[in-house]
Design an enzyme around this catalytic site. Structure first.
Site: not given
Length: 213
Positions: A118-119
């Site tokens: 995700i990040c």
């Protein structure tokens, strides 16, 4: 973008900028792709290496009032720097982060983050489109499962980003042992964060200092 092969494809301190994303307590609490203490060791070693080679480093957190402040080991390396605390899940959608990276004038963008899928994946994929050569540090990042981490690595590689480990980053920045000014820092970082290699090096140093080496 630069070549993917040849000498120009390797990292240099003069062309690199490091972006560290969301190494916070909340993210570590559900980290299962790696042993959390290993990721902590590796990302702090990476931060120290960037500092030693004078590589500009951008620190960022996400909603730290709920997710917790940046890992103390990283903050201690850059005590005067306040992490950019954002609400965007995708770091690269926060213009403060983009501008901080752009102001360095560097195009080799080295990233590590929690979580990988995700990040890390989101800004890696988006920044590639902005003309950066993106390198992501697999062992200074992690996800909620090994599958999540591995699928993110595959996705980023398919997009054109380059995976490598934190020791590989430091080694490419050093490149030549004739660059003696950074050797003491590399040695200290290796002793503190290099596992068995650090233990062996510390033993060698003890032998040399005692006159038995």
């Amino acid at each position: 973008m630069n070549a993917r092969t040849g000498l120009e494809a390797l990292l240099t301190p003069e062309r690199s900028v490091l972006l560290l994303i969301d190494h916070q307590p909340f993210q570590f609490s559900n980290l299962h792709s790696h042993e959390p203490t290993l990721v902590i060791n590796n990302v702090v070693g990476l931060a120290k290496a960037a500092n030693a080679f004078k590589v500009p480093t951008v620190l960022t957190t996400v909603t730290e009032e709920r997710g917790g402040r940046l890992l103390k080991g990283i903050q201690d390396v850059f005590p005067a720097q306040t992490p950019i605390n954002r609400t965007f899940i995708n770091t690269w959608e926060d213009q403060r982060v983009v501008e901080a990276v752009k102001e360095t004038g560097r195009k080799q963008l080295v990233m590590a983050a929690l979580w990988t899928d995700i990040c890390l994946a989101m800004p890696a994929i988006q920044s590639l489109a902005d003309g950066y050569d993106v390198f992501f540090v697999t062992d200074a990042s992690g996800a909620v499962s090994r599958e999540a981490h591995d699928m993110a690595v595959l996705r980023m590689v398919q997009a054109g980003a380059v995976p490598l480990t934190w020791v590989a980053v430091m080694s490419e920045w050093q490149r030549d042992w004739a660059r003696e000014s950074t050797i003491p820092a590399v040695a200290e970082i290796t002793i503190d964060h290099g596992g068995a290699s650090g233990v062996a090096y510390a033993w060698e140093q003890q032998l040399l200092s005692s006159g038995r080496g």
